[in-house]
Motif scaffolding. Structure first.
Motif, PDB file in Angstrom:
ATOM      1  N   UNK A 210      12.711  10.015   4.836  1.00 34.70           N
ATOM      2  CA  UNK A 210      11.684   9.147   5.525  1.00 34.70           C
ATOM      3  C   UNK A 210      10.830   8.418   4.131  1.00 34.70           C
ATOM      4  N   UNK A 211      10.512   9.449   3.143  1.00 35.23           N
ATOM      5  CA  UNK A 211       9.717   9.077   2.122  1.00 35.23           C
ATOM      6  C   UNK A 211      10.403   7.927   1.185  1.00 35.23           C
ATOM      7  N   UNK A 212      11.737   8.245   1.095  1.00 36.35           N
ATOM      8  CA  UNK A 212      12.579   7.512   0.371  1.00 36.35           C
ATOM      9  C   UNK A 212      12.811   5.958   1.028  1.00 36.35           C
ATOM     10  N   UNK A 213      12.844   6.006   2.223  1.00 38.00           N
ATOM     11  CA  UNK A 213      13.111   5.062   2.978  1.00 38.00           C
ATOM     12  C   UNK A 213      11.807   4.141   3.053  1.00 38.00           C
ATOM     13  N   UNK A 214      10.849   4.613   3.207  1.00 36.12           N
ATOM     14  CA  UNK A 214       9.503   3.882   3.181  1.00 36.12           C
ATOM     15  C   UNK A 214       9.353   3.262   1.780  1.00 36.12           C
ATOM     16  N   UNK A 215       9.575   3.799   0.688  1.00 35.61           N
ATOM     17  CA  UNK A 215       9.578   3.371  -0.530  1.00 35.61           C
ATOM     18  C   UNK A 215      10.601   2.124  -0.978  1.00 35.61           C
ATOM     19  N   UNK A 216      11.737   2.209  -0.535  1.00 38.47           N
ATOM     20  CA  UNK A 216      12.739   1.407  -0.586  1.00 38.47           C
ATOM     21  C   UNK A 216      12.130   0.139   0.241  1.00 38.47           C
ATOM     22  N   UNK A 217      11.662   0.205   1.499  1.00 43.05           N
ATOM     23  CA  UNK A 217      11.343  -0.776   2.090  1.00 43.05           C
ATOM     24  C   UNK A 217      10.244  -1.443   1.754  1.00 43.05           C
TER      25      UNK A 217
ATOM     26  N   UNK B  24       0.895  -1.152  -0.101  1.00 41.50           N
ATOM     27  CA  UNK B  24       0.028   0.029  -0.163  1.00 41.50           C
ATOM     28  C   UNK B  24       0.704   1.111   0.011  1.00 41.50           C
ATOM     29  N   UNK B  25       2.065   1.108   0.209  1.00 41.48           N
ATOM     30  CA  UNK B  25       2.916   2.275   0.301  1.00 41.48           C
ATOM     31  C   UNK B  25       3.336   2.990  -0.969  1.00 41.48           C
ATOM     32  N   UNK B  26       2.766   4.210  -1.194  1.00 39.52           N
ATOM     33  CA  UNK B  26       2.732   5.023  -2.377  1.00 39.52           C
ATOM     34  C   UNK B  26       2.910   6.460  -1.899  1.00 39.52           C
ATOM     35  N   UNK B  27       3.839   7.054  -2.761  1.00 37.11           N
ATOM     36  CA  UNK B  27       3.980   8.556  -2.515  1.00 37.11           C
ATOM     37  C   UNK B  27       2.577   9.353  -2.518  1.00 37.11           C
ATOM     38  N   UNK B  28       2.341  10.040  -1.429  1.00 41.16           N
ATOM     39  CA  UNK B  28       1.017  10.948  -1.550  1.00 41.16           C
ATOM     40  C   UNK B  28       1.237  12.053  -2.215  1.00 41.16           C
ATOM     41  N   UNK B  29       2.483  12.566  -2.333  1.00 42.99           N
ATOM     42  CA  UNK B  29       2.987  13.661  -3.151  1.00 42.99           C
ATOM     43  C   UNK B  29       4.167  13.401  -3.646  1.00 42.99           C
ATOM     44  N   UNK B  30       4.378  14.360  -4.698  1.00 37.81           N
ATOM     45  CA  UNK B  30       6.112  14.323  -5.161  1.00 37.81           C
ATOM     46  C   UNK B  30       6.665  14.675  -4.033  1.00 37.81           C
ATOM     47  N   UNK B  31       8.222  14.348  -4.012  1.00 35.79           N
ATOM     48  CA  UNK B  31       9.028  14.654  -2.859  1.00 35.79           C
ATOM     49  C   UNK B  31       9.311  16.144  -3.050  1.00 35.79           C
ATOM     50  N   UNK B  32       9.473  16.852  -1.972  1.00 33.41           N
ATOM     51  CA  UNK B  32       9.692  18.294  -2.270  1.00 33.41           C
ATOM     52  C   UNK B  32      11.276  18.381  -2.325  1.00 33.41           C
ATOM     53  N   UNK B  33      11.687  19.099  -3.509  1.00 32.27           N
ATOM     54  CA  UNK B  33      13.105  18.853  -3.783  1.00 32.27           C
ATOM     55  C   UNK B  33      13.944  19.706  -3.047  1.00 32.27           C
ATOM     56  N   UNK B  34      13.279  20.619  -2.324  1.00 33.13           N
ATOM     57  CA  UNK B  34      14.558  21.291  -1.396  1.00 33.13           C
ATOM     58  C   UNK B  34      13.512  22.005  -0.092  1.00 33.13           C
ATOM     59  N   UNK B  35      13.642  21.082   0.945  1.00 33.02           N
ATOM     60  CA  UNK B  35      13.030  21.817   2.232  1.00 33.02           C
ATOM     61  C   UNK B  35      13.742  23.098   2.556  1.00 33.02           C
TER      62      UNK B  35
END
Length: 141
Positions: free
Chosen positions: A57-64, A5-16
């Protein structure tokens, strides 16, 4: 490979850094200081560490999530998963363990490092378990 079920909810923000600077006056003030000033004042690395965490966090969740089948095989024979850490690492573990439990269909929980240090096995569930120690920095585990 198994889909979860893990899918990004929005595109990662390029620069926090840019996002924080645009919306928060205090961050704007800190981020707009020259790097040399930030280093002299001691917040150059810490600020960047904090600002990069949401993307990480988002990248790690998608990798896992892409490795769920591998994780299930690795955990064969384990009765539960315990995530362990102190401070912000314990907080991260508490945020993640419900999802691991849901996706891996194994009981999962978080136990602080201090509890394990002071109470040893009494703080851990019975049976064979997988203990994952999280540390944001240093040699905590």
């Amino acid at each position: 490979m198994e889909t979860t079920k893990l899918q990004p909810k929005q595109a990662p923000i390029a620069s926090w850094h840019g996002e924080l600077a645009a919306h928060q006056a205090i961050f704007a003030e800190l981020l707009n200081e020259p790097a040399t000033t930030q280093k002299e004042r001691g917040y150059f690395y810490t600020l960047r560490e904090i600002c990069q965490q949401p993307d990480t966090w988002e990248q790690t969740a998608l990798q896992v999530s892409g490795r769920v089948s591998d994780l299930r095989r690795s955990l064969s024979g384990c009765a539960s998963i315990v995530l362990n850490g102190s401070g912000s690492s314990e907080y991260a573990a508490a945020c993640v363990h419900p999802l691991l439990q849901e996706v891996l269909h194994l009981p999962a929980g978080t136990v602080g490092s201090g509890s394990i240090l002071l109470h040893e096995r009494a703080s851990l569930p019975p049976g064979p378990l997988c203990l994952v120690s999280l540390a944001r920095s240093g040699n905590s585990p």
